[in-house]
Design an enzyme around this catalytic site. Structure first.
Site, PDB file in Angstrom:
ATOM      1  N   TRP A   1      45.583  56.394  46.648  1.00  0.00           N
ATOM      2  CA  TRP A   1      44.863  55.085  45.518  1.00  0.00           C
ATOM      3  C   TRP A   1      43.799  54.509  46.515  1.00  0.00           C
ATOM      4  O   TRP A   1      44.613  53.646  47.603  1.00  0.00           O
ATOM      5  CB  TRP A   1      45.470  54.476  45.187  1.00  0.00           C
ATOM      6  CG  TRP A   1      44.199  53.677  43.989  1.00  0.00           C
ATOM      7  CD1 TRP A   1      44.135  52.032  43.922  1.00  0.00           C
ATOM      8  CD2 TRP A   1      43.233  54.003  42.847  1.00  0.00           C
ATOM      9  NE1 TRP A   1      42.918  52.062  43.101  1.00  0.00           N
ATOM     10  CE2 TRP A   1      42.536  52.903  42.575  1.00  0.00           C
ATOM     11  CE3 TRP A   1      43.420  55.099  42.441  1.00  0.00           C
ATOM     12  CZ2 TRP A   1      41.990  53.025  41.546  1.00  0.00           C
ATOM     13  CZ3 TRP A   1      42.559  55.362  41.307  1.00  0.00           C
ATOM     14  CH2 TRP A   1      41.426  53.492  40.881  1.00  0.00           C
ATOM     15  N   MET A   2      42.619  54.157  46.462  1.00  0.00           N
ATOM     16  CA  MET A   2      41.935  52.870  47.238  1.00  0.00           C
ATOM     17  C   MET A   2      40.420  52.989  45.973  1.00  0.00           C
ATOM     18  O   MET A   2      40.344  53.713  45.233  1.00  0.00           O
ATOM     19  CB  MET A   2      40.985  54.211  48.441  1.00  0.00           C
ATOM     20  CG  MET A   2      40.264  52.404  48.895  1.00  0.00           C
ATOM     21  SD  MET A   2      39.346  53.576  50.418  1.00  0.00           S
ATOM     22  CE  MET A   2      37.525  54.274  48.969  1.00  0.00           C
ATOM     23  N   ASN A   3      40.170  51.275  45.646  1.00  0.00           N
ATOM     24  CA  ASN A   3      39.027  50.851  45.456  1.00  0.00           C
ATOM     25  C   ASN A   3      38.030  50.033  46.018  1.00  0.00           C
ATOM     26  O   ASN A   3      37.492  50.477  47.585  1.00  0.00           O
ATOM     27  CB  ASN A   3      39.243  50.735  43.761  1.00  0.00           C
ATOM     28  CG  ASN A   3      40.398  48.902  43.953  1.00  0.00           C
ATOM     29  OD1 ASN A   3      41.874  49.446  44.073  1.00  0.00           O
ATOM     30  ND2 ASN A   3      39.583  48.425  43.258  1.00  0.00           N
ATOM     31  N   ASP A   4      38.177  49.295  45.375  1.00  0.00           N
ATOM     32  CA  ASP A   4      36.965  48.184  46.307  1.00  0.00           C
ATOM     33  C   ASP A   4      37.122  47.822  47.757  1.00  0.00           C
ATOM     34  O   ASP A   4      38.160  47.621  48.014  1.00  0.00           O
ATOM     35  CB  ASP A   4      36.881  47.390  45.736  1.00  0.00           C
ATOM     36  CG  ASP A   4      36.976  46.909  44.101  1.00  0.00           C
ATOM     37  OD1 ASP A   4      36.593  47.672  43.357  1.00  0.00           O
ATOM     38  OD2 ASP A   4      37.463  45.753  43.199  1.00  0.00           O
TER      39      ASP A   4
ATOM     40  N   GLN B   1      40.988  48.208  48.427  1.00  0.00           N
ATOM     41  CA  GLN B   1      42.064  47.452  48.008  1.00  0.00           C
ATOM     42  C   GLN B   1      42.677  49.601  47.737  1.00  0.00           C
ATOM     43  O   GLN B   1      42.101  50.140  47.904  1.00  0.00           O
ATOM     44  CB  GLN B   1      41.494  47.426  46.609  1.00  0.00           C
ATOM     45  CG  GLN B   1      40.970  46.376  45.973  1.00  0.00           C
ATOM     46  CD  GLN B   1      41.868  45.602  45.833  1.00  0.00           C
ATOM     47  OE1 GLN B   1      42.007  44.779  45.433  1.00  0.00           O
ATOM     48  NE2 GLN B   1      41.916  43.966  47.399  1.00  0.00           N
TER      49      GLN B   1
ATOM     50  N   PHE C   1      44.630  40.960  45.868  1.00  0.00           N
ATOM     51  CA  PHE C   1      43.202  41.991  45.709  1.00  0.00           C
ATOM     52  C   PHE C   1      41.961  41.283  46.725  1.00  0.00           C
ATOM     53  O   PHE C   1      42.309  40.702  47.640  1.00  0.00           O
ATOM     54  CB  PHE C   1      42.948  40.703  44.081  1.00  0.00           C
ATOM     55  CG  PHE C   1      43.757  41.749  42.670  1.00  0.00           C
ATOM     56  CD1 PHE C   1      44.541  42.507  43.251  1.00  0.00           C
ATOM     57  CD2 PHE C   1      42.562  41.012  41.253  1.00  0.00           C
ATOM     58  CE1 PHE C   1      45.071  43.524  42.030  1.00  0.00           C
ATOM     59  CE2 PHE C   1      43.506  41.945  40.463  1.00  0.00           C
ATOM     60  CZ  PHE C   1      44.597  43.214  41.100  1.00  0.00           C
ATOM     61  N   SER C   2      40.981  41.782  46.167  1.00  0.00           N
ATOM     62  CA  SER C   2      39.563  42.206  46.892  1.00  0.00           C
ATOM     63  C   SER C   2      39.025  40.177  47.477  1.00  0.00           C
ATOM     64  O   SER C   2      39.108  39.427  47.061  1.00  0.00           O
ATOM     65  CB  SER C   2      38.323  42.207  46.254  1.00  0.00           C
ATOM     66  OG  SER C   2      38.788  44.073  45.603  1.00  0.00           O
TER      67      SER C   2
ATOM     68  N   ARG D   1      38.649  35.600  40.870  1.00  0.00           N
ATOM     69  CA  ARG D   1      38.844  36.514  42.036  1.00  0.00           C
ATOM     70  C   ARG D   1      37.663  37.231  42.547  1.00  0.00           C
ATOM     71  O   ARG D   1      36.711  36.817  42.388  1.00  0.00           O
ATOM     72  CB  ARG D   1      40.217  37.721  41.244  1.00  0.00           C
ATOM     73  CG  ARG D   1      38.942  38.892  39.975  1.00  0.00           C
ATOM     74  CD  ARG D   1      39.534  39.372  40.547  1.00  0.00           C
ATOM     75  NE  ARG D   1      39.316  40.606  38.929  1.00  0.00           N
ATOM     76  CZ  ARG D   1      39.285  40.418  37.891  1.00  0.00           C
ATOM     77  NH1 ARG D   1      40.611  39.383  36.930  1.00  0.00           N
ATOM     78  NH2 ARG D   1      38.700  40.912  37.137  1.00  0.00           N
ATOM     79  N   ASP D   2      38.191  37.470  43.985  1.00  0.00           N
ATOM     80  CA  ASP D   2      36.944  38.393  44.783  1.00  0.00           C
ATOM     81  C   ASP D   2      36.314  37.312  45.763  1.00  0.00           C
ATOM     82  O   ASP D   2      34.859  37.527  44.981  1.00  0.00           O
ATOM     83  CB  ASP D   2      35.736  39.117  43.969  1.00  0.00           C
ATOM     84  CG  ASP D   2      36.988  39.952  42.901  1.00  0.00           C
ATOM     85  OD1 ASP D   2      38.601  40.238  43.604  1.00  0.00           O
ATOM     86  OD2 ASP D   2      36.045  40.640  42.292  1.00  0.00           O
TER      87      ASP D   2
ATOM     88  N   GLU E   1      32.769  41.004  38.802  1.00  0.00           N
ATOM     89  CA  GLU E   1      33.258  40.573  39.866  1.00  0.00           C
ATOM     90  C   GLU E   1      32.576  40.827  40.814  1.00  0.00           C
ATOM     91  O   GLU E   1      31.644  40.909  40.786  1.00  0.00           O
ATOM     92  CB  GLU E   1      34.238  41.722  39.608  1.00  0.00           C
ATOM     93  CG  GLU E   1      35.159  42.347  38.512  1.00  0.00           C
ATOM     94  CD  GLU E   1      36.246  43.555  38.640  1.00  0.00           C
ATOM     95  OE1 GLU E   1      37.442  43.172  37.935  1.00  0.00           O
ATOM     96  OE2 GLU E   1      35.794  44.417  38.482  1.00  0.00           O
TER      97      GLU E   1
END
Length: 473
Positions: free
Chosen positions: A18-21, A37, A77-78, A143-144, A195
């Protein structure tokens, strides 16, 4: 093998899982760093790590070991990364500049900001012993962090998502942070949580002036459903951001369904950003294996005045280095009604470009068609919009949210570029004035490209269809 079904061939995707941001985007000594991520143990979102890849050209990527692991303070997290040239943090201990990653530690109902640092060009990272450097003030979604050095005020600025608005913090050393201001409660779209913010100064095309742009992802609440990226133009004085648009006005960076969490690289000569090509409505169900998640084409950013308003302009980076051959080039090309032009497609790695020289048609369509399936782009002159129809584009039943017809306002089509890469389409119109990014999962063995005018004639010029090589081979 990077040859799996639906594997993008000139977009970044991880070898597996899995990969996201995108996170920690940083350029240093000839290398573009892409952190992201990452859940290294599953194709489904799970405890977040920072994955890591590097590139010299933003096209060919080398995947490196995981950069930052979860710990007792929470998941990773990001966030962002900067070059601390002046060693304001005091964490430099080698001949290299110290690189600082600023990220969110996500614990049970508690998000706070922490840092890690590298003294070996980003190859290894040590967490700061004094983490977190910014504690949670009692906000659930906090966050982020996106950090940059603001020269006029001689301090580091952190832009941070806080619920459905943005907070700004300042620091002399990346370790001690003070609250400066907030923005957004009365501005833009609020259909979901805010976000992955970014604050960057961009040039206005044809002018010597610059403007600040505040970028914010929102989930849900996008223009065509689910997650999306909005932006605001205005001024930043080192303390507060003042928007120059109406409070209720919504400006979307990408009208497709699959462009999210986009942020810019730090320490580059020109502003470049990249986004995650997916949508939280169905990201965990897309039918890819052994990976799940890919990044967009990296895009250069400017601003352009259109009808008195500033608009975010995105142009893909120069892909000349991966162009394999020009399958078709034509000076002119006339589309007649009920006479579709058909071109056999050898693979789904291509770039189709053209200009509209004349148009009496109510619409014209650009369709990739296989047996019992199609992906269609409709340039609709009557409704002044462009649509991407993926309702019959192959595999669609993995999520009831996936089949869709997305729309983007478009008063007049002058020019277009269409990038296809196995399971994605990225449409750029009018020199980057409008952009749509969408996933699709075709199953047909043979595909044909059809271009057709509806109720009139369309004269196209400067047509080219280029096959693009894989960046993994």
């Amino acid at each position: 093998m990077y040859e799996e079904k639906f594997r993008p061939q000139y977009h970044f995707s991880p070898k597996k899982n899995w990969m996201n941001d995108p996170n920690g985007l940083l350029f240093y000594k000839g290398e573009y760093h892409l952190f992201y991520q990452y859940h290294p143990y599953s194709k489904v979102w799970g405890p977040m790590h920072w994955g890591h890849a590097i590139s010299k050209d933003l096209i060919h990527w080398e995947e490196l070991p995981i950069a930052i692991y979860p710990d007792e303070l929470g998941q990773i997290f990001s966030g962002s990364a900067v070059v601390d040239r002046e060693n304001t943090s005091g964490l430099k201990n080698s001949d290299e500049d110290v690189l600082i990653a600023i990220f969110t530690h996500h614990g049970e109902d508690n998000e706070k900001q922490s840092i890690a640092y590298s003294n070996d060009k980003g190859r290894t990272w040590a967490k700061y012993k004094g983490n977190p450097v910014l504690k949670n003030p009692g906000i659930k979604d906090f966050r982020d962090p996106k950090v940059f050095w603001h020269n006029p005020s001689q301090k580091w600025i952190m832009t941070l998502a806080a619920g459905d608005c943005v907070h700004f913090y300042g620091s002399p050393n990346l370790l001690d942070w003070s609250f400066l201001s907030s923005f957004g409660k009365e501005y833009g779209a609020h259909g979901g949580v805010w976000e992955c913010p970014d604050l960057i100064e961009l040039e206005i095309e044809g002018e010597k002036a610059k403007k600040w742009v505040l970028i914010v992802s929102i989930n849900p609440g996008g223009p065509n459903g689910g997650s999306a990226v909005q932006y605001f133009t205005g001024d930043f004085d080192g303390i507060a951001f003042a928007a120059d648009t109406e409070k209720e006005r919504m400006q979307w960076a990408d009208h497709g369904r699959d462009f999210y969490a986009a942020v810019t690289w730090s320490n580059t000569q020109e502003p470049i950003w990249i986004g995650w090509m997916s949508n939280w409505q169905y990201a965990k169900q897309v039918p890819t294996d052994p990976f799940r998640g890919a990044m967009s084409i990296p895009r250069k950013l400017t601003l352009r005045k259109e009808e008195g308003e500033l608009k975010l302009i995105q142009l893909p980076i120069d892909f000349a280095s991966i162009v394999a051959s020009e399958a078709i080039t034509m000076e002119s090309f006339t589309l007649q009604p009920d006479k579709p032009e058909k071109i056999e497609i050898n693979n789904l790695q291509m770039l189709f470009q053209g200009k509209v020289k004349g148009n009496t048609a109510s619409a014209f369509t650009w369709t990739i068609r296989g047996e019992n399936e199609y992906l269609q782009i409709i340039f609709d002159g009557v409704n002044k919009e462009v649509r991407i129809d993926r309702t019959q584009s192959g595999l669609t039943t993995f999520s009831e949210q996936f089949p869709s017809v997305s729309k983007m306002p478009l008063k007049e089509l002058e020019e277009f570029s269409i990038f296809i890469d196995q399971s994605s389409v990225e449409l750029f119109v009018n020199q980057g004035s409008g952009v749509m990014t969408e996933l699709f999962f075709p199953t047909a063995k043979k595909m044909v490209l059809e271009i057709e005018a509806i109720d009139g004639i369309v004269d196209l010029g400067d047509i080219s269809l280029k096959n693009l090589q894989s960046s993994w081979k």
